[in-house]
Design a protein around this motif. Structure first.
Motif, PDB file in Angstrom:
ATOM      1  N   GLU A 124     102.610  26.218 -82.168  1.00 42.74           N
ATOM      2  CA  GLU A 124     102.911  25.416 -80.983  1.00 42.74           C
ATOM      3  C   GLU A 124     101.634  24.728 -80.536  1.00 42.74           C
ATOM      4  O   GLU A 124     100.621  25.386 -80.308  1.00 42.74           O
ATOM      5  N   VAL A 125     101.688  23.393 -80.434  1.00 41.02           N
ATOM      6  CA  VAL A 125     100.525  22.611 -80.016  1.00 41.02           C
ATOM      7  C   VAL A 125     100.771  22.089 -78.608  1.00 41.02           C
ATOM      8  O   VAL A 125     101.661  21.271 -78.390  1.00 41.02           O
ATOM      9  N   LEU A 126      99.998  22.586 -77.664  1.00 38.52           N
ATOM     10  CA  LEU A 126     100.055  22.101 -76.286  1.00 38.52           C
ATOM     11  C   LEU A 126      99.106  20.915 -76.159  1.00 38.52           C
ATOM     12  O   LEU A 126      98.124  20.815 -76.896  1.00 38.52           O
ATOM     13  N   GLY A 127      99.366  20.024 -75.225  1.00 33.58           N
ATOM     14  CA  GLY A 127      98.490  18.868 -75.025  1.00 33.58           C
ATOM     15  C   GLY A 127      98.739  17.753 -76.020  1.00 33.58           C
ATOM     16  O   GLY A 127      97.836  16.984 -76.348  1.00 33.58           O
ATOM     17  N   ALA A 128      99.974  17.650 -76.506  1.00 32.73           N
ATOM     18  CA  ALA A 128     100.296  16.645 -77.519  1.00 32.73           C
ATOM     19  C   ALA A 128     100.151  15.214 -76.999  1.00 32.73           C
ATOM     20  O   ALA A 128     100.071  14.279 -77.792  1.00 32.73           O
ATOM     21  N   GLN A 129     100.086  15.038 -75.685  1.00 32.00           N
ATOM     22  CA  GLN A 129      99.925  13.678 -75.149  1.00 32.00           C
ATOM     23  C   GLN A 129      98.629  13.047 -75.656  1.00 32.00           C
ATOM     24  O   GLN A 129      98.546  11.834 -75.806  1.00 32.00           O
ATOM     25  N   HIS A 130      97.618  13.854 -75.939  1.00 30.18           N
ATOM     26  CA  HIS A 130      96.367  13.317 -76.473  1.00 30.18           C
ATOM     27  C   HIS A 130      96.592  12.715 -77.860  1.00 30.18           C
ATOM     28  O   HIS A 130      96.066  11.646 -78.171  1.00 30.18           O
ATOM     29  N   ILE A 131      97.356  13.399 -78.678  1.00 32.14           N
ATOM     30  CA  ILE A 131      97.641  12.925 -80.034  1.00 32.14           C
ATOM     31  C   ILE A 131      98.460  11.644 -79.967  1.00 32.14           C
ATOM     32  O   ILE A 131      98.152  10.658 -80.645  1.00 32.14           O
ATOM     33  N   GLU A 132      99.507  11.651 -79.154  1.00 25.35           N
ATOM     34  CA  GLU A 132     100.401  10.497 -79.062  1.00 25.35           C
ATOM     35  C   GLU A 132      99.720   9.275 -78.467  1.00 25.35           C
ATOM     36  O   GLU A 132     100.132   8.148 -78.721  1.00 25.35           O
ATOM     37  N   ARG A 133      98.674   9.501 -77.703  1.00 28.53           N
ATOM     38  CA  ARG A 133      97.905   8.389 -77.124  1.00 28.53           C
ATOM     39  C   ARG A 133      97.160   7.618 -78.217  1.00 28.53           C
ATOM     40  O   ARG A 133      96.955   6.410 -78.116  1.00 28.53           O
ATOM     41  N   GLY A 134      96.787   8.326 -79.278  1.00 31.64           N
ATOM     42  CA  GLY A 134      95.979   7.687 -80.309  1.00 31.64           C
ATOM     43  C   GLY A 134      96.689   7.339 -81.597  1.00 31.64           C
ATOM     44  O   GLY A 134      96.205   6.520 -82.366  1.00 31.64           O
TER      45      GLY A 134
ATOM     46  N   ASP B  43     107.392  18.897 -72.165  1.00 34.84           N
ATOM     47  CA  ASP B  43     106.097  19.311 -71.634  1.00 34.84           C
ATOM     48  C   ASP B  43     104.931  18.895 -72.528  1.00 34.84           C
ATOM     49  O   ASP B  43     103.860  19.496 -72.463  1.00 34.84           O
ATOM     50  N   ALA B  44     105.129  17.895 -73.363  1.00 37.34           N
ATOM     51  CA  ALA B  44     104.102  17.433 -74.302  1.00 37.34           C
ATOM     52  C   ALA B  44     103.633  18.570 -75.196  1.00 37.34           C
ATOM     53  O   ALA B  44     102.456  18.759 -75.435  1.00 37.34           O
ATOM     54  N   GLN B  45     104.600  19.324 -75.681  1.00 41.23           N
ATOM     55  CA  GLN B  45     104.315  20.430 -76.590  1.00 41.23           C
ATOM     56  C   GLN B  45     105.021  20.161 -77.909  1.00 41.23           C
ATOM     57  O   GLN B  45     106.177  19.769 -77.935  1.00 41.23           O
ATOM     58  N   LEU B  46     104.297  20.361 -79.009  1.00 44.12           N
ATOM     59  CA  LEU B  46     104.871  20.208 -80.338  1.00 44.12           C
ATOM     60  C   LEU B  46     105.085  21.590 -80.935  1.00 44.12           C
ATOM     61  O   LEU B  46     104.244  22.469 -80.813  1.00 44.12           O
ATOM     62  N   THR B  47     106.211  21.768 -81.615  1.00 43.71           N
ATOM     63  CA  THR B  47     106.484  23.001 -82.334  1.00 43.71           C
ATOM     64  C   THR B  47     106.645  22.645 -83.800  1.00 43.71           C
ATOM     65  O   THR B  47     107.448  21.798 -84.159  1.00 43.71           O
ATOM     66  N   LEU B  48     105.812  23.282 -84.637  1.00 44.06           N
ATOM     67  CA  LEU B  48     105.798  22.973 -86.066  1.00 44.06           C
ATOM     68  C   LEU B  48     106.185  24.207 -86.872  1.00 44.06           C
ATOM     69  O   LEU B  48     105.813  25.308 -86.526  1.00 44.06           O
TER      70      LEU B  48
ATOM     71  N   VAL C 180      98.252  26.778 -79.863  1.00 37.26           N
ATOM     72  CA  VAL C 180      96.933  26.146 -79.797  1.00 37.26           C
ATOM     73  C   VAL C 180      96.974  25.014 -78.779  1.00 37.26           C
ATOM     74  O   VAL C 180      98.040  24.535 -78.413  1.00 37.26           O
ATOM     75  N   MET C 181      95.805  24.565 -78.333  1.00 40.38           N
ATOM     76  CA  MET C 181      95.709  23.507 -77.333  1.00 40.38           C
ATOM     77  C   MET C 181      94.919  22.327 -77.892  1.00 40.38           C
ATOM     78  O   MET C 181      93.795  22.509 -78.367  1.00 40.38           O
TER      79      MET C 181
ATOM     80  N   ILE D 150      92.179  13.539 -79.240  1.00 41.53           N
ATOM     81  CA  ILE D 150      93.051  12.890 -80.223  1.00 41.53           C
ATOM     82  C   ILE D 150      92.867  13.463 -81.626  1.00 41.53           C
ATOM     83  O   ILE D 150      93.815  13.968 -82.232  1.00 41.53           O
ATOM     84  N   ARG D 151      91.678  13.381 -82.158  1.00 41.41           N
ATOM     85  CA  ARG D 151      91.451  13.815 -83.548  1.00 41.41           C
ATOM     86  C   ARG D 151      91.544  15.322 -83.709  1.00 41.41           C
ATOM     87  O   ARG D 151      92.070  15.813 -84.702  1.00 41.41           O
ATOM     88  N   GLY D 152      91.052  16.064 -82.732  1.00 42.30           N
ATOM     89  CA  GLY D 152      91.165  17.521 -82.792  1.00 42.30           C
ATOM     90  C   GLY D 152      92.624  17.955 -82.770  1.00 42.30           C
ATOM     91  O   GLY D 152      93.025  18.871 -83.492  1.00 42.30           O
ATOM     92  N   GLY D 153      93.424  17.286 -81.951  1.00 42.58           N
ATOM     93  CA  GLY D 153      94.853  17.593 -81.879  1.00 42.58           C
ATOM     94  C   GLY D 153      95.565  17.290 -83.185  1.00 42.58           C
ATOM     95  O   GLY D 153      96.400  18.069 -83.647  1.00 42.58           O
ATOM     96  N   ALA D 154      95.229  16.160 -83.796  1.00 41.26           N
ATOM     97  CA  ALA D 154      95.831  15.814 -85.089  1.00 41.26           C
ATOM     98  C   ALA D 154      95.455  16.841 -86.148  1.00 41.26           C
ATOM     99  O   ALA D 154      96.288  17.242 -86.966  1.00 41.26           O
ATOM    100  N   ALA D 155      94.221  17.312 -86.122  1.00 38.84           N
ATOM    101  CA  ALA D 155      93.777  18.336 -87.069  1.00 38.84           C
ATOM    102  C   ALA D 155      94.539  19.640 -86.852  1.00 38.84           C
ATOM    103  O   ALA D 155      94.902  20.323 -87.817  1.00 38.84           O
ATOM    104  N   LEU D 156      94.802  19.997 -85.591  1.00 35.70           N
ATOM    105  CA  LEU D 156      95.572  21.195 -85.308  1.00 35.70           C
ATOM    106  C   LEU D 156      96.996  21.079 -85.844  1.00 35.70           C
ATOM    107  O   LEU D 156      97.559  22.047 -86.363  1.00 35.70           O
ATOM    108  N   VAL D 157      97.587  19.901 -85.727  1.00 41.60           N
ATOM    109  CA  VAL D 157      98.938  19.687 -86.255  1.00 41.60           C
ATOM    110  C   VAL D 157      98.939  19.853 -87.772  1.00 41.60           C
ATOM    111  O   VAL D 157      99.800  20.539 -88.335  1.00 41.60           O
ATOM    112  N   LEU D 158      97.985  19.244 -88.444  1.00 37.27           N
ATOM    113  CA  LEU D 158      97.927  19.363 -89.906  1.00 37.27           C
ATOM    114  C   LEU D 158      97.681  20.802 -90.340  1.00 37.27           C
ATOM    115  O   LEU D 158      98.297  21.289 -91.295  1.00 37.27           O
TER     116      LEU D 158
END
Length: 69
Positions: free
Chosen positions: A30-40, A60-65, A7-8, A12-20
């Protein structure tokens, strides 16, 4: 029932929701664009890992959960 998928995060909030959602999903997400989450959210990955999540970050600012369910 949720299944892990790539997912991409576009903000900030959309990325956090994808992680949860990825934590609740079966399999690996795999969450791409994690720099948005870490910024907030300060130490977002470390805080979730301390609560039992299994999250890795690569260069590459990618999270793997992995599922915690």
């Amino acid at each position: 029932l949720l299944f892990g998928a790539p997912v991409m995060a576009h903000d900030i909030r959309g990325g956090a929701a994808l992680v949860l959602a990825g934590m609740a999903a079966e399999g690996t997400t795999e969450v791409l664009g994690a720099q948005h989450i870490e910024r907030g959210y300060e130490n977002f990955v470390a805080k979730l890992n301390s609560l039992g999540a299994s999250i890795r970050r690569n260069q590459d600012a990618q999270l793997t959960l992995s599922s915690i369910m």
